[in-house]
Design an enzyme around this catalytic site. Structure first.
Site, PDB file in Angstrom:
ATOM      1  N   GLY A  84      35.198  37.452  39.135  1.00 15.84           N
ATOM      2  CA  GLY A  84      35.688  38.528  38.273  1.00 15.84           C
ATOM      3  C   GLY A  84      36.568  39.562  38.931  1.00 15.84           C
TER       4      GLY A  84
ATOM      5  CD  GLU B 116      29.442  31.840  40.450  1.00 17.54           C
ATOM      6  OE1 GLU B 116      29.901  32.311  39.397  1.00 17.54           O
ATOM      7  OE2 GLU B 116      28.338  31.276  40.513  1.00 17.54           O
ATOM      8  N   PRO B 117      34.694  33.687  43.224  1.00 17.28           N
ATOM      9  CG  PRO B 117      35.928  34.052  45.187  1.00 17.28           C
ATOM     10  CD  PRO B 117      34.551  33.676  44.693  1.00 17.28           C
TER      11      PRO B 117
ATOM     12  NE  ARG C 297      41.551  37.272  36.279  1.00 21.87           N
ATOM     13  CZ  ARG C 297      42.030  36.842  35.116  1.00 21.87           C
ATOM     14  NH1 ARG C 297      43.324  36.725  34.942  1.00 21.87           N
ATOM     15  NH2 ARG C 297      41.212  36.549  34.119  1.00 21.87           N
TER      16      ARG C 297
ATOM     17  NE  ARG D 166      45.567  35.045  32.248  1.00 22.09           N
ATOM     18  CZ  ARG D 166      45.952  36.284  32.429  1.00 22.09           C
ATOM     19  NH1 ARG D 166      47.209  36.569  32.657  1.00 22.09           N
ATOM     20  NH2 ARG D 166      45.089  37.270  32.393  1.00 22.09           N
TER      21      ARG D 166
ATOM     22  CE1 TYR E 104      41.637  35.314  27.387  1.00 18.82           C
ATOM     23  CE2 TYR E 104      43.248  34.839  29.078  1.00 18.82           C
ATOM     24  CZ  TYR E 104      42.048  34.568  28.463  1.00 18.82           C
ATOM     25  OH  TYR E 104      41.268  33.560  28.946  1.00 18.82           O
TER      26      TYR E 104
ATOM     27  CB  CYS F 141      56.832  25.529  15.334  1.00 21.47           C
ATOM     28  SG  CYS F 141      58.323  25.396  14.419  1.00 21.47           S
ATOM     29  CD  GLU F 142      51.546  28.198  16.145  1.00 24.19           C
ATOM     30  OE1 GLU F 142      51.180  29.292  15.664  1.00 24.19           O
ATOM     31  OE2 GLU F 142      51.100  27.105  15.770  1.00 24.19           O
TER      32      GLU F 142
ATOM     33  CE1 TYR G  28      40.041  31.148  34.439  1.00 24.67           C
ATOM     34  CE2 TYR G  28      40.870  33.097  35.568  1.00 24.67           C
ATOM     35  CZ  TYR G  28      39.844  32.211  35.308  1.00 24.67           C
ATOM     36  OH  TYR G  28      38.634  32.381  35.911  1.00 24.67           O
TER      37      TYR G  28
HETATM   38  C1  LIG Z   1      35.212  32.195  35.149  1.00 22.59           C
HETATM   39  C2  LIG Z   1      34.054  32.339  36.031  1.00 22.59           C
HETATM   40  C3  LIG Z   1      34.215  32.749  37.369  1.00 22.59           C
HETATM   41  C4  LIG Z   1      35.560  33.140  37.935  1.00 22.59           C
HETATM   42  O1  LIG Z   1      36.057  34.284  37.328  1.00 22.59           O
HETATM   43  P1  LIG Z   1      37.357  34.998  37.949  1.00 22.59           P
HETATM   44  O2  LIG Z   1      37.564  36.162  37.084  1.00 22.59           O
HETATM   45  O3  LIG Z   1      38.454  34.015  37.854  1.00 22.59           O
HETATM   46  O4  LIG Z   1      37.042  35.360  39.349  1.00 22.59           O
HETATM   47  C5  LIG Z   1      33.109  32.822  38.180  1.00 22.59           C
HETATM   48  N1  LIG Z   1      31.881  32.509  37.712  1.00 22.59           N
HETATM   49  C6  LIG Z   1      31.678  32.114  36.436  1.00 22.59           C
HETATM   50  C7  LIG Z   1      30.314  31.795  35.990  1.00 22.59           C
HETATM   51  C8  LIG Z   1      32.751  32.024  35.562  1.00 22.59           C
HETATM   52  O5  LIG Z   1      32.546  31.642  34.298  1.00 22.59           O
END
Ligand SMILES: *Cc1c(COP(=O)(O)O)cnc(C)c1O
Length: 419
Positions: free
Chosen positions: A244, A278-279, A281, A317, A321, A347-348, A376
């Protein structure tokens, strides 16, 4: 903002380069639309992340849903990363990329029976459970397989990640995770789950988090749970704080990885368990560019449109978003700025990359770079309008690797035929 440059993507004499390679040259050689990635940006981001937390016992699991090109995954594997996978399809790719099953975490709010079975049979490091029902199912499948399932409960800390609602996942109104109190009750029932070993506590509160506060607040809630469990004799080996961490898409204020580390390290240092990250992005977003050619320019009632050959099927994206991606010409021919919409051929009305954007004046045939598409981007692409997915190139210094070529129309048919 005039230019968007990074450590590896820079203008030299008004020409945009990725590492040592001219983007104009890549567009000429491979055609457009075209995804191009900088391997050394990925490496730098990984090392920055790892260094920020070097004083604690930790592991980084690359969240491959951000960009699952085999060579992107493999780049992180070679740096020592594990992989966070969201489905059986991602698991398949992670293994193809060379990931060791005992460094893979299986994530997902709706894992199927089959996915859990495959995950257990492959002996993955950890499987997350996001509901009591799922926990029951994991236990049952593990029992049938005569295995012990290594499980972490994903808690929902009910904290607002202050990001776009579609990528906010840590509020109880979102579908993700288990309320902290309910999680506590489930951990307490560990003896009832004969074939489960609770090895972790997990969270992931959202994506593109740009300030440390929501992250810290959520981690504090996890730690409270951890301490409570410890008091009750339930030892947890890993705290998985998810991904995140946000990145810059323009000139906004974004906390750096060392800001995050500074706020989080004192919390982690009090624990005697390993921290998992868990990075996704953070590692890849700013290492990717989507090159696209200007097909036409026109004015409708004084409004400027730049019609390019990439579309929402290549990069979703902005449509999904209203995400901002900086757009700049790969050759800076002039400094004349106009206000324009940059749109694709699909066509959108939602098929756009920028609206009312101040952008360099361009003409048909010019190449534009859509920036920050390493996360993404390609993974969300589709074949809408019968369009082929773009090729993906990885640049490493002077080296150019075509890691996936443009799809063919035959490929798009798969096994479909007129009956
Ligand atoms: C999407 C996701 C991530 C990665 O999120 P980023 O914003 O890309 O770092 C990590 N863990 C889980 C469970 C996710 O669903």
């Amino acid at each position: 903002m005039k230019y968007f440059e990074t450590d590896q993507i820079k203008y030299i004499n008004n020409e945009l380069f990725i590492e040592n390679v001219s983007l104009k040259k890549l567009a000429n050689e491979y055609g457009t639309p075209l995804y191009v990635y900088s391997r050394n940006h990925f490496i730098k981001q990984f090392i920055d992340f790892s260094n920020a937390f070097k004083n604690i016992r930790h592991k980084i699991f690359y969240a491959m849903k951000a960009n699952y090109n085999l060579n992107v995954i493999n780049t992180f594997i070679r740096l020592g990363a594990g992989v966070d996978v969201n489905s059986e399809g991602e698991l398949f790719r992670a293994l193809k990329a060379g990931a060791n099953p005992n460094k893979i975490i299986l994530t997902g709010v709706g894992k199927t029976k089959n996915e859990i079975t495959v995950g257990l049979k492959k002996k993955l490091l950890m499987i997350k459970a996001e509901s009591e029902e799922e926990l029951e199912l994991i236990n049952k499948i593990a029992f049938d397989l005569k295995l012990i399932a290594p499980v972490a409960l994903r808690i929902n800390p009910n904290v607002d990640a202050q990001t776009h609602p579609y990528i906010s996942t840590g509020l109880l109104e979102n579908k993700f995770g288990i309320d902290t109190d309910d999680a506590l009750s489930l951990y307490r029932r560990k003896n009832y789950y004969s074939n489960i070993e609770f090895i972790g506590i997990d969270m992931h509160i959202g994506s593109q988090i740009t300030s440390v506060e929501p992250f810290v607040e959520s981690v504090q809630k996890m730690i409270e749970l951890y301490n409570q469990l410890k008091k009750e004799g339930i030892t947890i080996k890993h705290l998985d704080v998810g991904g995140g961490i946000g990145v810059k898409y323009k000139d906004e204020n974004v906390s750096s990885i060392s800001d995050f580390a500074e706020a989080l390290l004192p919390l982690f240092q009090k624990l005697d368990c390993e921290i998992f990250f868990e990075p996704g992005r953070f590692l890849t977003a700013n290492g990717g560019i989507l090159l696209t050619e200007v097909l036409y320019t026109k004015q409708n009632n004084n409004k400027n449109f730049i019609i390019v050959d990439a579309a929402m099927n290549d990069l979703l994206r902005p449509t999904l978003y209203q995400a901002y991606h900086h757009i700049q010409p790969v050759i800076m021919k002039n400094n004349e700025i106009i206000k324009a919409d940059v749109v694709g051929p699909v066509c959108e009305t939602g098929d756009y990359f920028a609206k009312n954007r101040d952008i360099n004046k361009v003409e048909s045939g010019d190449i534009l770079a859509i920036m920050s598409v390493g996360a993404y981007g390609m993974v969300m692409s589709s074949n809408y309008n019968g369009r082929r997915r773009p090729p993906e190139i990885i640049v490493d210094g002077d080296q150019i690797y075509l890691t996936r070529s443009r799809e063919s129309f035959e490929h798009l048919l798969w096994d479909e035929k007129v009956i």
